[in-house]
Design a protein around this motif. Structure first.
Motif, PDB file in Angstrom:
ATOM      1  N   VAL A  87      41.634 -11.918 -29.491  1.00  0.00           N
ATOM      2  CA  VAL A  87      41.931 -10.980 -30.641  1.00  0.00           C
ATOM      3  C   VAL A  87      40.765 -11.164 -31.947  1.00  0.00           C
ATOM      4  O   VAL A  87      40.060 -10.057 -32.145  1.00  0.00           O
ATOM      5  CB  VAL A  87      43.319 -11.253 -31.322  1.00  0.00           C
ATOM      6  N   ARG A  88      40.429 -12.106 -32.149  1.00  0.00           N
ATOM      7  CA  ARG A  88      39.299 -12.395 -33.115  1.00  0.00           C
ATOM      8  C   ARG A  88      38.012 -11.952 -32.577  1.00  0.00           C
ATOM      9  O   ARG A  88      37.127 -11.379 -33.313  1.00  0.00           O
ATOM     10  CB  ARG A  88      39.505 -13.681 -33.593  1.00  0.00           C
ATOM     11  N   ARG A 135      37.158  -9.735 -30.237  1.00  0.00           N
ATOM     12  CA  ARG A 135      37.112  -8.263 -30.025  1.00  0.00           C
ATOM     13  C   ARG A 135      37.046  -7.703 -31.599  1.00  0.00           C
ATOM     14  O   ARG A 135      36.047  -6.931 -31.448  1.00  0.00           O
ATOM     15  CB  ARG A 135      38.466  -7.448 -29.408  1.00  0.00           C
ATOM     16  N   TYR A 136      37.753  -8.132 -32.586  1.00  0.00           N
ATOM     17  CA  TYR A 136      37.632  -7.663 -33.820  1.00  0.00           C
ATOM     18  C   TYR A 136      36.112  -7.987 -34.217  1.00  0.00           C
ATOM     19  O   TYR A 136      35.580  -6.960 -34.905  1.00  0.00           O
ATOM     20  CB  TYR A 136      38.601  -8.404 -34.731  1.00  0.00           C
ATOM     21  N   PHE A 137      35.635  -9.107 -34.114  1.00  0.00           N
ATOM     22  CA  PHE A 137      34.214  -9.620 -34.522  1.00  0.00           C
ATOM     23  C   PHE A 137      33.251  -8.458 -34.005  1.00  0.00           C
ATOM     24  O   PHE A 137      32.469  -7.997 -34.693  1.00  0.00           O
ATOM     25  CB  PHE A 137      33.968 -10.958 -33.977  1.00  0.00           C
ATOM     26  N   LEU A 147      33.827  -5.507 -32.521  1.00  0.00           N
ATOM     27  CA  LEU A 147      33.991  -3.829 -32.811  1.00  0.00           C
ATOM     28  C   LEU A 147      33.994  -3.587 -34.195  1.00  0.00           C
ATOM     29  O   LEU A 147      33.835  -2.365 -34.722  1.00  0.00           O
ATOM     30  CB  LEU A 147      35.429  -3.509 -32.296  1.00  0.00           C
ATOM     31  N   THR A 148      33.892  -4.404 -35.112  1.00  0.00           N
ATOM     32  CA  THR A 148      33.727  -4.239 -36.821  1.00  0.00           C
ATOM     33  C   THR A 148      32.428  -4.785 -37.019  1.00  0.00           C
ATOM     34  O   THR A 148      32.095  -4.693 -38.228  1.00  0.00           O
ATOM     35  CB  THR A 148      34.876  -4.907 -37.658  1.00  0.00           C
ATOM     36  N   GLN A 189      31.679  -7.931 -37.545  1.00  0.00           N
ATOM     37  CA  GLN A 189      31.905  -8.754 -38.714  1.00  0.00           C
ATOM     38  C   GLN A 189      31.000  -9.842 -38.839  1.00  0.00           C
ATOM     39  O   GLN A 189      30.459 -10.035 -37.906  1.00  0.00           O
ATOM     40  CB  GLN A 189      33.314  -9.454 -38.182  1.00  0.00           C
TER      41      GLN A 189
END
Length: 253
Positions: free
Chosen positions: A168-169, A171-173, A175-176, A178
């Motif tokens: 989860v982290r 994919r967030y990293f 796609l955003t 980060q």
């Protein structure tokens, strides 16, 4: 410190090796912070292949120059793809070389230490092939260029970052886009230590020299054993990711 015989063959790398066999590989562009390019990718494939095959190398330190590990591209004509290639041909080269570079990094069969001297915004996944990751206080980790250029983040970052951060982290990293600063990277398990800039390389060399006192087969067995899972992940998931990256780039052309 001495240099291997092949050290002078690469314009983007400086190399020095201690008597104990600790090889420091320092990325640079014209002596300053490293800028990624097509030529650099080809040189790194060859360099890591030769470093891995050289039995005199017993521990490898991978670092950068100045305040950045890699935060920009070098798009000068001398460092760019052959202009005679079509767009599809250029992406074909990137597909082929993208597979070879991660394989060359993971095929280095001695422990690798990353000394991240500054922001790693481009191809930060290369650092994740190392066994120990040390970061300077000014370091940061990000996958910036893919979405900036409308290209899918699937050239290896999609394999290694979710493995380190968790699904989860990770994919967030990606796609955003980060940006993870050094202190947060330590808390998230991206790096093992955060140090003042002037202490970074001395600490890397201290760990490397201590490791180099181990028997040769112990060092090589540790590296091979500790990277088997990563090799399986990369072998299984990298090719389709590179293909998807190529398709997304060609679709927007």
């Amino acid at each position: 410190m001495t240099a291997p015989g092949y050290a002078g063959d690469y314009s983007v790398l400086a190399m020095a090796r201690s008597e104990a066999g600790v090889l420091e590989m320092r990325l640079h562009s014209d002596g300053g912070p490293f800028r990624f390019s097509a030529v650099a990718r080809a040189q790194l494939i060859d360099a890591f292949g030769r470093v891995g095959a050289d039995r005199a190398n017993r521990v490898v330190i991978l670092t950068g120059t100045g305040d950045d590990w890699c935060a920009e591209f070098d798009r000068s004509p001398a460092m760019s793809p052959d202009p005679a290639l079509t767009l599809a041909e250029r992406w074909g080269v990137q597909f082929r070389e993208g597979r070879r570079l991660l394989a060359a990094l993971l095929d280095v069969d001695v422990p690798m230490i990353a000394a991240v001297n500054g922001p790693a915004l481009i191809h930060s996944e290369y650092l994740l092939t190392c066994d120990i990751i040390l970061a300077a206080e000014g370091a940061a980790f990000q996958d910036k260029p893919h979405l900036d250029n409308g290209v899918s983040p699937t050239d290896g970052v999609h394999v290694l970052w979710p493995d380190v951060l968790g699904s989860v982290r990770g994919r967030y990293f990606l796609l955003t886009q980060q940006r993870i600063e050094a202190a947060d990277a330590l808390a998230l398990g991206v790096c093992n230590e955060v140090l003042a800039a002037e202490a970074l390389l001395p600490r890397a060399h201290a760990i490397a020299e201590r490791l180099a006192r181990q028997p040769d087969q112990t060092l090589r067995g540790a590296r091979v054993g500790l990277t088997q899972r990563l090799k399986r992940l990369v072998t299984a998931d990298l090719p389709i990711g590179l293909a998807l990256e190529s398709v997304s780039a060609l679709a927007k052309a």
